[in-house]
Design a protein around this motif. Structure first.
Motif, mmCIF file in Angstrom:
data_model
loop_
_atom_site.group_PDB
_atom_site.id
_atom_site.type_symbol
_atom_site.label_atom_id
_atom_site.label_comp_id
_atom_site.label_asym_id
_atom_site.label_seq_id
_atom_site.Cartn_x
_atom_site.Cartn_y
_atom_site.Cartn_z
ATOM 1 N N MET A 199 0.881 -1.377 -0.030
ATOM 2 C CA MET A 199 -0.018 -0.039 0.044
ATOM 3 C C MET A 199 0.937 1.243 -0.122
ATOM 4 O O MET A 199 0.225 2.317 0.159
ATOM 5 C CB MET A 199 -1.004 -0.037 1.328
ATOM 6 N N GLY A 200 2.323 1.018 -0.126
ATOM 7 C CA GLY A 200 2.970 2.212 -0.016
ATOM 8 C C GLY A 200 3.516 2.557 -1.500
ATOM 9 O O GLY A 200 2.851 2.264 -2.315
ATOM 10 N N MET A 201 4.737 3.222 -1.536
ATOM 11 C CA MET A 201 5.258 3.788 -2.754
ATOM 12 C C MET A 201 6.607 3.151 -2.946
ATOM 13 O O MET A 201 7.314 2.919 -1.885
ATOM 14 C CB MET A 201 5.076 5.356 -2.855
ATOM 15 N N GLU A 202 7.145 2.944 -4.103
ATOM 16 C CA GLU A 202 8.169 2.247 -4.202
ATOM 17 C C GLU A 202 9.620 3.258 -3.878
ATOM 18 O O GLU A 202 9.534 4.428 -3.900
ATOM 19 C CB GLU A 202 8.298 1.760 -5.664
ATOM 20 N N VAL A 203 10.617 2.642 -3.619
ATOM 21 C CA VAL A 203 11.903 3.123 -3.413
ATOM 22 C C VAL A 203 12.921 2.864 -4.539
ATOM 23 O O VAL A 203 12.817 1.606 -4.577
ATOM 24 C CB VAL A 203 12.541 2.922 -2.044
ATOM 25 N N GLU A 204 13.548 3.745 -5.163
ATOM 26 C CA GLU A 204 14.330 3.398 -6.016
ATOM 27 C C GLU A 204 15.931 3.298 -5.621
ATOM 28 O O GLU A 204 16.256 3.926 -4.768
ATOM 29 C CB GLU A 204 14.516 4.424 -7.349
ATOM 30 N N ARG A 205 16.635 2.223 -6.068
ATOM 31 C CA ARG A 205 17.922 1.920 -5.444
ATOM 32 C C ARG A 205 18.743 1.954 -6.705
ATOM 33 O O ARG A 205 18.885 1.397 -7.589
ATOM 34 C CB ARG A 205 18.061 0.592 -4.928
ATOM 35 N N ILE A 206 19.802 3.131 -6.628
ATOM 36 C CA ILE A 206 20.624 3.422 -7.467
ATOM 37 C C ILE A 206 22.163 3.157 -7.279
ATOM 38 O O ILE A 206 22.318 3.607 -6.183
ATOM 39 C CB ILE A 206 20.437 5.092 -7.756
ATOM 40 N N LEU A 243 22.521 4.165 -3.646
ATOM 41 C CA LEU A 243 21.788 5.529 -3.165
ATOM 42 C C LEU A 243 20.444 4.950 -3.286
ATOM 43 O O LEU A 243 19.928 4.450 -4.171
ATOM 44 C CB LEU A 243 21.830 6.786 -4.126
ATOM 45 N N TRP A 244 19.675 5.232 -2.156
ATOM 46 C CA TRP A 244 18.274 5.070 -2.035
ATOM 47 C C TRP A 244 17.486 6.296 -2.047
ATOM 48 O O TRP A 244 17.779 7.155 -1.610
ATOM 49 C CB TRP A 244 18.000 4.777 -0.546
ATOM 50 N N TYR A 245 16.563 6.300 -3.013
ATOM 51 C CA TYR A 245 15.950 7.389 -3.607
ATOM 52 C C TYR A 245 14.587 7.455 -3.464
ATOM 53 O O TYR A 245 14.045 6.263 -4.017
ATOM 54 C CB TYR A 245 16.402 7.807 -4.915
ATOM 55 N N LEU A 246 13.799 8.173 -2.890
ATOM 56 C CA LEU A 246 12.440 8.198 -2.751
ATOM 57 C C LEU A 246 11.856 9.105 -3.801
ATOM 58 O O LEU A 246 11.982 10.337 -3.458
ATOM 59 C CB LEU A 246 11.812 8.617 -1.319
ATOM 60 N N PRO A 247 11.187 8.715 -4.883
ATOM 61 C CA PRO A 247 10.770 9.589 -5.868
ATOM 62 C C PRO A 247 9.674 10.585 -5.321
ATOM 63 O O PRO A 247 8.852 10.256 -4.612
ATOM 64 C CB PRO A 247 10.098 8.592 -6.761
ATOM 65 N N ILE A 248 10.054 11.993 -5.803
ATOM 66 C CA ILE A 248 9.153 12.969 -5.210
ATOM 67 C C ILE A 248 7.571 12.956 -5.833
ATOM 68 O O ILE A 248 6.619 13.140 -5.100
ATOM 69 C CB ILE A 248 9.754 14.164 -5.301
#
Length: 357
Positions: free
Chosen positions: A202-209, A260-265
């Protein structure tokens, strides 16, 4: 007709409420016909849109007896979108006192079930058909006929864990004890990992770069298939020997040396604006702020006015978002001796009321 009024403030036996229920049934029937469904989700406060039935004659009886599920002014489970139901600041009749610091916290403490339903509606509104089907199957799988849904219970436990600072180990111990106390066929998670795995849908994805181990570059866009840093030549992967052969597929060469862990805005902003109350808070700086040449809010500062003058079209849009960026340890020139490998970078939304900043 303001749905927030007739659905939740008018008497269930008033002509206004009954006519509104009839309108809902017509909308639900039209949606079922257009999609070719055999059943309709029942939005009463007892079924909470989690159960579906074929008989529409009982819907009116359920809604007259149990009211609508809270915060369901946009009938997203019955074919509507936010544009269809006309969710704008002009038809939202909410007392401004709702948005003081104390009531905001109390709502979080005492109405977790309402928040759960609101969160589900917000998620579904921004999902595609495939994602909605997956989420619906999730609710069907966990519906065991109990008074409380599994997701609702897990959400409450996760909120308690976060609020009281419980460790993962203590939270797992609590779930194990509860699992033993409840009947044998209960479906409660028995570990923190299982609880978070259930909630993450139910959450939003986190991008791992992937990143260069010497902080030279990120492996994104045109560099996403590179194996070595273009600046220092360091390997992208954790390898015993740099001379080892690498596969053209970067996912088959072992773990990255740094990530890098990025939470898309953008998805998070969409989620905020999809909720009526959150959208009102994000527009507070334009609609509710007192303009009297006194510095009461960030929007009263000269810097804010300079940005509005430089970008007039951006400044005229009341839904514009202005961020404040902060970090603990940014080293842009690489001239500080440090062994730390993690630097959090945070964005703060300046548009919110002062008590939420």
């Amino acid at each position: 007709m303001n749905r927030d009024y007739w659905m939740y403030k008018a008497s269930r036996f008033s002509e206004l409420y009954i006519e509104g229920v009839r309108t809902f049934i017509r909308v639900a029937e039209a949606n079922r016909t257009s999609k070719g469904n055999e059943s309709i989700s029942w939005p009463c406060n007892l079924c909470k849109n989690f159960k579906t039935f074929n008989c529409t004659g009982e819907i009116k009886y359920h809604l007259l007896e149990n009211d609508f599920v809270p915060n369901y002014t946009c009938w997203s489970r019955h074919g509507e979108t936010l544009l269809d139901c006309g969710t704008t600041s002009s038809n939202i009749n909410i007392n401004n006192s709702t948005y003081n610091n104390d009531s905001y916290v109390d709502e979080d403490d005492h109405h977790s079930n309402d928040n759960f339903n609101g969160m589900f509606d917000d998620i579904e509104t921004n999902m595609g058909d495939v994602e909605q089907e997956k989420l619906q199957r999730l609710f069907e799988e966990v519906d065991s006929g109990s008074k409380f849904m599994k997701l609702d219970v897990v959400l409450r436990f996760i909120n308690l864990k976060s609020k009281n600072g419980w460790s993962d180990k203590s939270f797992t111990s609590l779930l194990e004890v509860l699992h033993d106390i409840l009947p044998e066929d209960n479906k409660l998670p028995i570990s923190t990992y299982q609880a978070k795995k259930l909630m993450c849908q139910m959450g939003m994805e986190v991008e791992r770069i992937h990143a260069c181990p010497n902080n030279c570059m990120l492996y994104i866009k045109e560099f996403k298939n590179k194996h070595n840093c273009i600046f220092c030549g360091a390997s992208r992967y954790k390898r015993k020997k740099d001379s080892d052969e690498v596969d053209d597929d970067v996912t088959k060469n072992g773990p990255p040396a740094k990530m890098l862990w990025y939470l898309p805005i953008i998805p998070r902003l969409k989620r905020l604006f999809s909720n009526e109350k959150e959208a009102m808070l994000l527009c507070w700086h334009s609609e509710e702020r007192v303009i009297d040449r006194k510095l009461r809010h960030v929007a009263d500062s000269p810097q804010w006015r300079n940005i509005d003058k430089k970008y007039p079209e951006f400044g005229k849009e009341m839904r514009n978002i202005q961020f404040g960026l902060s970090s603990d340890g940014i080293n842009p020139f690489g001239n500080i001796s440090s062994r730390h490998s993690m630097w959090p970078v945070l964005l703060c939304i300046y548009n919110l009321p002062p008590w939420l900043l």
